[in-house]
Write an enzyme that holds these catalytic residues in place. Structure first.
Site, PDB file in Angstrom:
ATOM      1  N   GLY A 133       0.762  -1.033  -0.353  1.00 10.21           N
ATOM      2  CA  GLY A 133      -0.223   0.420   0.052  1.00 10.21           C
ATOM      3  C   GLY A 133       0.912   1.036  -0.074  1.00 10.21           C
ATOM      4  N   GLY A 134       1.686   1.367   0.179  1.00 14.58           N
ATOM      5  CA  GLY A 134       3.101   2.472  -0.028  1.00 14.58           C
ATOM      6  C   GLY A 134       2.621   3.507   1.280  1.00 14.58           C
ATOM      7  N   ILE A 168      -0.147  18.867   2.801  1.00 17.20           N
ATOM      8  CA  ILE A 168      -0.021  18.271   3.852  1.00 17.20           C
ATOM      9  C   ILE A 168       0.207  18.806   5.536  1.00 17.20           C
ATOM     10  CG2 ILE A 168       1.782  16.932   5.344  1.00 17.20           C
ATOM     11  CD1 ILE A 168       2.956  16.207   2.550  1.00 17.20           C
ATOM     12  N   VAL A 198       7.604  20.735   3.376  1.00 19.84           N
ATOM     13  CA  VAL A 198       8.023  21.879   2.793  1.00 19.84           C
ATOM     14  C   VAL A 198       7.461  21.344   1.371  1.00 19.84           C
ATOM     15  CG1 VAL A 198       8.903  23.234   4.346  1.00 19.84           C
ATOM     16  CG2 VAL A 198      10.166  21.386   3.528  1.00 19.84           C
ATOM     17  N   GLY A 199       6.860  19.655   1.468  1.00 17.70           N
ATOM     18  CA  GLY A 199       7.098  19.215  -0.183  1.00 17.70           C
ATOM     19  C   GLY A 199       7.580  18.240   0.509  1.00 17.70           C
ATOM     20  N   HIS A 244     -32.092  19.087  -4.483  1.00 18.51           N
ATOM     21  CA  HIS A 244     -32.404  19.767  -3.761  1.00 18.51           C
ATOM     22  C   HIS A 244     -32.996  18.873  -2.309  1.00 18.51           C
ATOM     23  CE1 HIS A 244     -33.207  23.431  -1.935  1.00 18.51           C
ATOM     24  NE2 HIS A 244     -34.488  23.146  -1.248  1.00 18.51           N
TER      25      HIS A 244
END
Length: 463
Positions: free
Chosen positions: A38-39, A183, A268-269, A442
């Protein structure tokens, strides 16, 4: 030596989906994974973070029960139990992937995979033993990890990444979050909702900077309203972890400021997982940390492919899955069309949620379009009022000449479940007038999409 039609290196949402699709197409398939099936997505990203956020949402509801005419006394939380629930869900999902791979007769080879010439992978198991497998086609799907900045070194205790943020044994009283992408804002929301004092520090001039500017402004208002301190145009120059609290030195437009926190989360990525997998040794071309591929995800070496975060496309789980499916369908000689990267939805699961697809208003103008822009606030939605979720809006952008739906941007409750309407409509080349003539149920939050389109064309009813 075992021989396969396809071997996938990595079992994240790109890898395991690719392997399953390959098996469905009659290809003898294996998958190599060094850690958990699943990483990152299933074990340390997409799924466990949403479990944490759901706990925060429920806690928020309980704290505001009186807003719904209810009385709930002595509302409290068990931080350890919240974390355990998240981990249990992640473990359950990983076992689900294991079941799917077994169901589809895919061989799972656990260990660290290194690419070798001749379309081979050497796998080093946890016990140190090695084996080699080969295939006609090798698909690299090793994903990414938390990016580490030189001025923000992570020690796993006082300065942490997203993995540690999901498994802290004690809830910090004060948390500084560096970076305000998906994140960063998701963890900022979670910890703030749980009672932590949170500060977001963003280098650029607005939070969630990849989003439409109106989304960024609304997100900042919402976060400040909930008690989160937001610092934009601010740069972390250094951190001091020598004392009981972490001192974060921040350079702002007004000068240096010191933020004190128990824990600093670096958000930060991400950076790609390409080191030590053998790319250079076999001669696969890369550029600035990404594997170079064509529109079918073929590398410069015949028989080697790459998908997901390690390529130039958006680093999103659903992109990796789509790329992997397209890749193996091309290998199986099916008729496929290249992926349209201009129609990829992006979602941020904070509160309020953010969902978007296509161009922002600024991008549409920059591209030279004469545009029609419509906006509908959830404060005018009957369903939102009844649900107590009036924060946010839907914003749409159309080409004035042909009615092409250029972009859709949402912020509010449940919008990540609504964005697919715009994605499908854009895929089918639906015009603004087509949307207006599509009856929406609706009362629902989805009516805001129709009303925003109506606003763009001067036909809005409810504002």
């Amino acid at each position: 030596m075992s021989k396969y039609d396809v071997i996938v290196l990595g079992s994240g949402p790109g890898g395991y989906v690719t392997a399953i699709r390959a098996s469905q197409l009659g290809l003898k398939t294996a998958i190599v994974e060094k850690e958990s099936l699943g990483g990152v997505c299933l074990n340390w990203g997409c799924i466990p973070t949403k479990a944490l956020i759901k706990s925060a949402d429920v806690f928020n509801y309980l704290k505001h029960a009186e807003d719904y005419g209810l009385k709930v006394e002595n509302v409290d939380k068990d931080f350890t139990a919240v974390v355990k629930r998240s981990r249990d869900i992640a473990n359950g999902m990983s076992k689900g992937v294991q079941f799917l791979l077994k169901k589809n007769k895919i061989d799972v080879i656990m260990g660290y995979g290194t690419l070798k010439k001749g379309k081979k992978i050497e796998v080093k198991a946890e016990d140190g033993s090695t084996s080699t497998v080969e295939a006609d086609h090798i698909i690299i799907a090793t994903g990414s990890k938390s990016r580490i900045l030189p001025n923000l070194p992570q020690d796993g205790k006082k300065v942490i990444g997203y993995r540690e943020a999901m498994t802290l044994k004690e809830q910090p009283k004060k948390l500084a979050v560096v970076g305000s992408g998906a994140i960063g804002v998701e963890f900022a929301y979670f910890y703030n909702a749980m009672g932590t004092e949170v500060t977001i520090i963003e280098y650029l001039d607005r939070i969630v900077p990849v989003e439409d500017i109106d989304i960024s402004k609304q997100m900042e208002r919402s976060f400040k309203k909930s008690g989160i301190k937001v610092m934009t145009s601010s740069e972390v120059t250094s951190v001091d972890t020598s004392g009981d609290v972490v001192k974060v030195m921040v350079k702002t437009k007004k000068g240096e400021e010191v933020i004190e926190a128990d824990v600093v989360l670096s958000a930060v990525g991400i950076e790609t997982n390409l080191a030590n997998i053998g790319l250079e040794e076999i001669g696969v071309s890369t550029d600035r940390g990404k594997v170079l591929v064509n529109q079918w995800y073929q590398t410069n070496l015949p028989g080697y492919y790459a998908i997901g975060d390690i390529t130039a496309g958006p680093a999103l789980a659903h992109v990796a899955s789509a790329e992997g499916i397209l890749c193996v369908e091309k290998i199986a000689n099916m008729h496929v069309e290249p992926l349209d990267y201009g129609n990829i939805p992006g979602c941020t699961y904070s509160n309020p949620e953010i969902a978007s697809v296509g161009m922002t208003e600024a991008q549409a103008k920059e591209a030279g379009y004469d545009i029609k822009v419509g906006k509908f606030p959830f404060s005018a939605s009957g369903k939102a009022s009844a649900s107590g979720t009036k924060e946010g809006f839907v914003k749409v952008i159309f080409d004035a000449k042909y009615g092409e739906w250029l972009g859709c941007h949402m912020i509010g409750a449940g919008v990540t479940d609504m964005i697919a309407e715009a994605v499908i409509a854009r895929k089918l080349e639906t015009t603004g007038h087509d949307v207006l003539k599509t009856v929406h149920p609706h009362p629902t939050m989805s009516e805001a999409v129709m009303e925003a389109v109506a606003d763009a064309y001067g036909e809005v009813i409810h504002i």
